[in-house]
Design an enzyme around this catalytic site. Structure first.
Site, PDB file in Angstrom:
ATOM      1  NE  ARG A 172      46.379  -9.613 -40.920  1.00 37.99           N
ATOM      2  CZ  ARG A 172      45.393 -10.394 -40.470  1.00 37.99           C
ATOM      3  NH1 ARG A 172      45.678 -11.602 -40.035  1.00 37.99           N
ATOM      4  NH2 ARG A 172      44.149  -9.995 -40.475  1.00 37.99           N
ATOM      5  NE  ARG A 176      56.261   1.452 -42.151  1.00 35.95           N
ATOM      6  CZ  ARG A 176      55.215   1.278 -42.941  1.00 35.95           C
ATOM      7  NH1 ARG A 176      54.350   2.254 -43.129  1.00 35.95           N
ATOM      8  NH2 ARG A 176      55.038   0.130 -43.574  1.00 35.95           N
ATOM      9  NE  ARG A 278      38.047  -3.133 -45.822  1.00 36.97           N
ATOM     10  CZ  ARG A 278      39.054  -3.933 -46.130  1.00 36.97           C
ATOM     11  NH1 ARG A 278      40.306  -3.521 -45.992  1.00 36.97           N
ATOM     12  NH2 ARG A 278      38.849  -5.159 -46.572  1.00 36.97           N
ATOM     13  CE1 TYR A 347      43.198 -11.785 -43.787  1.00 40.74           C
ATOM     14  CE2 TYR A 347      45.512 -12.035 -44.341  1.00 40.74           C
ATOM     15  CZ  TYR A 347      44.349 -11.305 -44.363  1.00 40.74           C
ATOM     16  OH  TYR A 347      44.334 -10.087 -44.975  1.00 40.74           O
TER      17      TYR A 347
END
Ligand code: FAD
Ligand code: UDP
Length: 382
Positions: A172, A176, A278, A347
Site C-alpha cells: 500500500r 519514491r 502515531r 480493509y
C-alpha cells in the site's frame, strides 16, 4: 419495498439513499448515538477543532464517479496527506522518498543515484517473489530503512512479526526516488470542509429514509423487512457461533495543547520502544481553519476483545479459514446482504466502500425491475 440498513456509516447511508431515490422505504439503524460510522467527525466544543473521532480519515480516489458522488454532499477542499515519522532521534518524511533516503544515509543523491544505491547496496535482490511484509521490505528498501520505519511500527500495529504478515500490507505504501511526499498517489484527494458526518447527514437526508440511533440490531428484526443490508461484524451477525474473527482495535489517548503541538497532522513513531504508533493533531486536517487550541490523539493498537470496536481485520491464515465458514453461513442467510468493512471483513477505504455500495444498490434495483428474487448480493471476500 421495505429495507433495513444496519449501520449508519458510509455503506448503510449510500445503499439506503440509492434505494430511497427509487421510491423504496428505508430504515437506517445504528447502535451508536451518531451517524457516520468510523468516519464520524465532530467539532470539539472548547477549541472548535474538527476531530476525526475514530482516527484520521483522508479521502483519496481515482474513481471519478465516486469523487463526483461525494462532492454532491460536501464541499471538498484540497488536502494532501504529508506524514512525518520520528525514528532514531530524527524526524523524517514518509512515504520513503528521496528526502528520507538522503537524510537517513547522510547523502546528497540524485534520483538515479538513489535508485542505484537502494537497489545495489540496500535491497536484498535474492528475494525474487516476496511473500511476507518483511520480505517485501527487504526486497525494496533493505534492512536499514525497514528497521527504522517499518519493523517496530508494524509489530505495534499488528501485534505480530512482519514475517507473519502478507506483503500486500506494505504494497500500500510507495517508495519514491523524488521529493514527492504525498502519502497517496490518487488523482482526487481532499477533505470535506465541515467533516464527514455532515456529508453523511446529507446522504441520509431524504424523505424515504428514517434513521434510528442507539438501536442495536437483532436477527428477529429481519422479518419486518423485505431485505436487510448488514454492515456490522459478519461473525457478530451469527452471535459468534463458530468463534471470533480476529481484529485489531485502537485506543486513542486524547490530549489538548495550547498552540501547535507537532506542526503536522500525522506523526508516526517507527520504533518499537515507543508504545504508540502515531500522534494525530486534528486541526491540521483543516488547514483552512485557524485555532489557537489543539486536540491530539496518541494511538495505540491491540488485539480486539469482546466489547471493543473492531477496526482492522487481521486476515491471517487462521482468520481466513474461519472467514470461509462464516461466508458459507452468510450465503445461506435469507434476505440479508453483508456489506462494508465489517460485514465483509476486509480493509476498505472510503472510496471503495462507496463504489461497492453503489454497485450493490444497482444490483438490487436491477433485480427488482427484472422481477428477480432478492437473494444476498454478496461480494466475494475470500
Ligand atoms: P463503519 O463505518 O464501520 O460503519 C458500520 C456501522 O454499523 C457502525 O456505525 C456501527 O456502530 C454499526 N453497527 C455495527 N453493528 C451493529 C448492530 N448490531 N446494530 C446496529 N448498528 C451496528 N478510509 C479512507 O478512505 N481514508 C482514510 O484515511 C481512512 N482511515 C481510516 C482510519 C482508521 C483508524 C479506520 C478504522 C478506518 C479508516 N478508513 C479510511 C476506512 C473507513 O473508515 C471505512 O472505509 C468506512 O468507515 C467503512 O464504512 P462502513 O459503513 O462499511 O463501516
Ligand atoms: N507502516 C509502517 N510504518 C509507518 C507506516 C506504515 O510500518 O510509518 C506499515 C504498517 O504495517 C501499516 C502498513 O505499513 O499497517 C500500511 O500503511 P498504511 O498507512 O496504509 O496504514 P493503515 O491505513 O493500515 O493504518
Amino acid at each position: 419495498m421495505r429495507f433495513l440498513m444496519v449501520g449508519a456509516g458510509l455503506s448503510g447511508a449510500v445503499i439506503g439513499r440509492e434505494l430511497a431515490e427509487q421510491g423504496h422505504d428505508v430504515t437506517v439503524m445504528d447502535s451508536r448515538d451518531h451517524i457516520g460510522g468510523n468516519c464520524h467527525t465532530e467539532r470539539d466544543t472548547d477549541t472548535g477543532v474538527m476531530v476525526h473521532v475514530y482516527g484520521p480519515h483522508i479521502f483519496h480516489t481515482d474513481d471519478e464517479d465516486v469523487w463526483n458522488y461525494v462532492n454532491r454532499y460536501a464541499n471538498f477542499l484540497p488536502y494532501k496527506n504529508r506524514v512525518k515519522a520520528t525514528s532514531r532521534g530524527q524526524v523524517f518524511s514518509l512515504p520513503i522518498n528521496l528526502h528520507t533516503i538522503n537524510q537517513f544515509f547522510g547523502t546528497t543523491l540524485r534520483p538515479d543515484e538513489a535508485r542505484r544505491f537502494i537497489t545495489e547496496k540496500q535491497a536484498d535482490t535474492s528475494i525474487i517473489d516476496p511473500q511476507s511484509f518483511e520480505e517485501q521490505a527487504m526486497r525494496f528498501v533493505g534492512r536499514d530503512l525497514y528497521e527504522a520505519f517499518f519493523k517496530g511500527y508494524t509489530i505495534k500495529q499488528w501485534g505480530c512479526h512482519p514475517s507473519d504478515l502478507p506483503a500486500s500490507i506494505l504494497k500500500r505504501l510507495p517508495v519514491r526516488f523524488n521529493y514527492d511526499d504525498n502519502y497517496f498517489f490518487h488523482k482526487f484527494q481532499g477533505m470535506p470542509e465541515n467533516g464527514y458526518t455532515e456529508m453523511i447527514a446529507g446522504i441520509l437526508d431524504h424523505p424515504g429514509i428514517t434513521v434510528q440511533l442507539s438501536t442495536t440490531f437483532s436477527r428477529a428484526m429481519v422479518d419486518g423487512f423485505d431485505h436487510v443490508f448488514y454492515s456490522g461484524p459478519l461473525d457478530g451477525y451469527f452471535d459468534y457461533e463458530l468463534g471470533r474473527l480476529g481484529y485489531r482495535t485502537l485506543d486513542f489517548e486524547r490530549f489538548t495543547y495550547d498552540g501547535d503541538y507537532q506542526g503536522c497532522a500525522v506523526m508516526n513513531y517507527g520504533e518499537e520502544q515507543v508504545p504508540y504508533t502515531r500522534i494525530t493533531e486534528h486541526k491540521h486536517f483543516s488547514p483552512w481553519e485557524t485555532h489557537q487550541g489543539s486536540v491530539c490523539y496518541r494511538e495505540y493498537s491491540r488485539a480486539a476483545e469482546p466489547g471493543d470496536i473492531p477496526y482492522y481485520p487481521i486476515r491471517q491464515v487462521k482468520e481466513k479459514a474461519l472467514l470461509g465458514k462464516y461466508v458459507a453461513l452468510a450465503e445461506t442467510a435469507e434476505n440479508v446482504t453483508f456489506v462494508g468493512r465489517l460485514g465483509t471483513y476486509r480493509y476498505l477505504d472510503m472510496d471503495v466502500t462507496i463504489r461497492e455500495s453503489l454497485n450493490t444498490a444497482g444490483a438490487v434495483l436491477k433485480a427488482i425491475s427484472d422481477g428477480d428474487s432478492l437473494k444476498p448480493f454478496f461480494v466475494s471476500v475470500l
